[in-house]
Design an enzyme around this catalytic site. Structure first.
Site, PDB file in Angstrom:
ATOM      1  N   ASP A 147       1.049  -1.343  -0.202  1.00  0.00           N
ATOM      2  CA  ASP A 147      -0.013  -0.002  -0.079  1.00  0.00           C
ATOM      3  C   ASP A 147       0.891   1.559  -0.211  1.00  0.00           C
ATOM      4  O   ASP A 147       0.605   2.198   0.453  1.00  0.00           O
ATOM      5  CB  ASP A 147      -0.651   0.025   0.998  1.00  0.00           C
TER       6      ASP A 147
ATOM      7  N   HIS B 235      -4.708  -1.960  -6.444  1.00  0.00           N
ATOM      8  CA  HIS B 235      -4.236  -0.607  -6.468  1.00  0.00           C
ATOM      9  C   HIS B 235      -5.106   0.107  -7.038  1.00  0.00           C
ATOM     10  O   HIS B 235      -6.475  -0.042  -7.075  1.00  0.00           O
ATOM     11  CB  HIS B 235      -3.413  -1.240  -7.831  1.00  0.00           C
TER      12      HIS B 235
HETATM   13  P1  IMP Z   1      -2.616 -12.880   2.496  1.00  0.00           P
HETATM   14  O1  IMP Z   1      -1.969 -12.218   1.257  1.00  0.00           O
HETATM   15  O2  IMP Z   1      -4.439 -12.057   1.819  1.00  0.00           O
HETATM   16  O3  IMP Z   1      -3.118 -13.732   2.503  1.00  0.00           O
HETATM   17  O4  IMP Z   1      -2.906 -12.324   3.549  1.00  0.00           O
HETATM   18  C1  IMP Z   1      -1.601 -12.366   4.725  1.00  0.00           C
HETATM   19  C2  IMP Z   1      -1.419 -10.591   5.225  1.00  0.00           C
HETATM   20  O5  IMP Z   1      -1.126  -9.619   4.339  1.00  0.00           O
HETATM   21  C3  IMP Z   1      -2.141 -10.456   5.761  1.00  0.00           C
HETATM   22  O6  IMP Z   1      -1.737  -9.570   7.290  1.00  0.00           O
HETATM   23  C4  IMP Z   1      -2.907  -8.309   5.059  1.00  0.00           C
HETATM   24  O7  IMP Z   1      -3.318  -7.965   5.591  1.00  0.00           O
HETATM   25  C5  IMP Z   1      -1.426  -9.064   3.890  1.00  0.00           C
HETATM   26  N1  IMP Z   1      -1.541  -8.024   2.692  1.00  0.00           N
HETATM   27  C6  IMP Z   1      -1.734  -8.986   1.783  1.00  0.00           C
HETATM   28  N2  IMP Z   1      -1.928  -8.052   0.352  1.00  0.00           N
HETATM   29  C7  IMP Z   1      -1.569  -7.010   0.980  1.00  0.00           C
HETATM   30  C8  IMP Z   1      -1.826  -6.029   0.263  1.00  0.00           C
HETATM   31  O8  IMP Z   1      -1.781  -6.199  -0.888  1.00  0.00           O
HETATM   32  N3  IMP Z   1      -1.670  -5.355   0.404  1.00  0.00           N
HETATM   33  C9  IMP Z   1      -1.121  -4.887   1.847  1.00  0.00           C
HETATM   34  N4  IMP Z   1      -1.233  -5.667   3.120  1.00  0.00           N
HETATM   35  C10 IMP Z   1      -1.754  -7.032   2.736  1.00  0.00           C
HETATM   36 MG    MG Z   2      -3.364  -2.411  -2.254  1.00  0.00          MG
END
Ligand code: IMP
Ligand code: MG
Length: 336
Positions: free
Chosen positions: A13, A43
């Site tokens: 992010d 995004h």
């Molecule tokens: P997952 O990728 O959905 O398995 O989530 C695992 C961890 O990564 C969690 O803490 C999510 O909040 C974080 N996370 C996954 N994708 C993003 C992203 O695009 N931006 C920020 N955090 C993410």
């Molecule tokens: Mg994002």
């Protein structure tokens, strides 16, 4: 420009979407190739007062000439992908690799229950369970889905051919260095490595093909989900400073801390970064909003950038001064 990989140096992010869109337009990218985990990414791109939110299509879509590919390393949710393709009218420019793993309903169910939901606090988008199935060699591949047939293309073949022809290619990584499965705060991480080398592998290019690695840092640090965040501020303080942000995919209030030089240094190392893109400078220094020339920034903002360059021993070549694509300082020419 040649081949540029864009990665996030913190927890995701940072505003890669804006940087990738800007580079696609400015450098007239032939291809923008999406790497990373899958639709767990969100995004946001703002141009001419219009806000676009994307989870599967590469952010280079903003340039009508750019071809939009999804590499074999990425997990695809066909429903989200097809909806975005229709919404953004990019049918003729999208290509997905036959070996993209497909997210199915059961992956969503697993991701939204048990420890993934309660302890790791994932995005619930099914990417982790899909990657687990891929490792078990039972995941379905994009090539098996008739509704994806017209988009199937050899992504590594196309990307390497464009590079052979000296065209510009942007590799769009997702998530962030410290939620990498290998280099992040395990177990509070995503389900893959998401650093620059992994992004190359995701789209099928070798490390020798890369010309630049742009590492994107936000002017402060945010994190969603569980896991350590050094220097974390209280939610009240986050709001008082105007740093409150809400997740694109989950709507959750992001946790926040001030810019972290130690994490940033290590991220530069892990990604082999060659340039820094600094985003949301206007959130720290409101007088910087919309400025497009470095000289016009306030003294404090210039000092902050100078400190980053000194500590990280890299140039800050792109500076975001607002959400819109036009709100950017591009100092790259000055360094050529
Ligand atoms: P997952 O990728 O959905 O398995 O989530 C695992 C961890 O990564 C969690 O803490 C999510 O909040 C974080 N996370 C996954 N994708 C993003 C992203 O695009 N931006 C920020 N955090 C993410
Ligand atoms: Mg994002």
């Amino acid at each position: 420009m040649g081949c540029t990989v864009v990665v996030d140096g913190f927890f995701g992010d940072a505003g890669k979407g804006k940087i990738v869109s800007y580079l696609s337009l400015k450098d007239d990218a032939e291809i923008c190739a999406r790497a990373g985990v899958g639709p767990n990414a969100g995004h946001t791109v703002v141009m001419n007062n219009t806000t676009y939110k994307l989870r599967m299509i590469p952010c280079g879509f903003i340039n009508p000439k750019t071809r939009l590919f999804i590499g074999p390393g990425v997990a695809v949710n066909p429903e989200i992908l097809l909806k975005e393709i229709a919404e953004h009218n990019v049918e003729r420019r999208v290509g997905i690799d036959p070996q993209c793993a497909i997210i199915e309903n059961r992956h969503l169910e697993i991701d939204r229950s048990g420890h993934l939901s309660s302890i790791i606090q994932t995005t619930g988008s099914g990417t982790g369970p899909c990657n687990a199935d891929r490792a078990l060699r039972i995941a379905k591949m994009a090539r098996e889905f008739p509704e994806l047939k017209r988009f199937i293309i050899d992504v590594p073949g196309e990307v390497n051919r464009a590079l052979d022809e000296k065209k510009n290619v942007i590799v769009e990584a997702t998530q962030g260095t410290y939620i990498s499965l290998y280099h992040g705060t395990y177990p509070f991480v995503t389900s893959k490595d998401v650093c620059a080398s992994a992004a190359c592998s995701d789209v099928g290019i070798g490390p020798t093909r890369v010309d630049d690695v742009v590492i994107v840092f936000k002017s402060y640090v945010t994190r969603v989900g569980a896991g350590d965040l050094p220097g974390e501020l209280s939610p009240d303080e986050v709001k008082r400073r105007g740093w409150d942000e809400y997740g694109t995919v989950t709507g959750r209030l992001r946790r926040a801390s001030p810019f972290n030089f130690d994490l940033a240094k290590r991220a530069v190392m892990l990604n082999g970064a060659t340039q820094i893109a600094l985003t949301k400078l206007d959130v720290l220094y409101p007088s910087c909003k919309g400025i497009t020339e470095f000289e016009k920034l306030c003294r404090e903002a210039k000092e902050f950038i100078q400190k980053i360059e000194e500590e990280l021993k890299l140039k800050v070549s792109l500076i975001g001064t607002g959400p819109s694509l036009e709100e950017i300082i591009d100092r790259r020419k000055a360094y050529l």
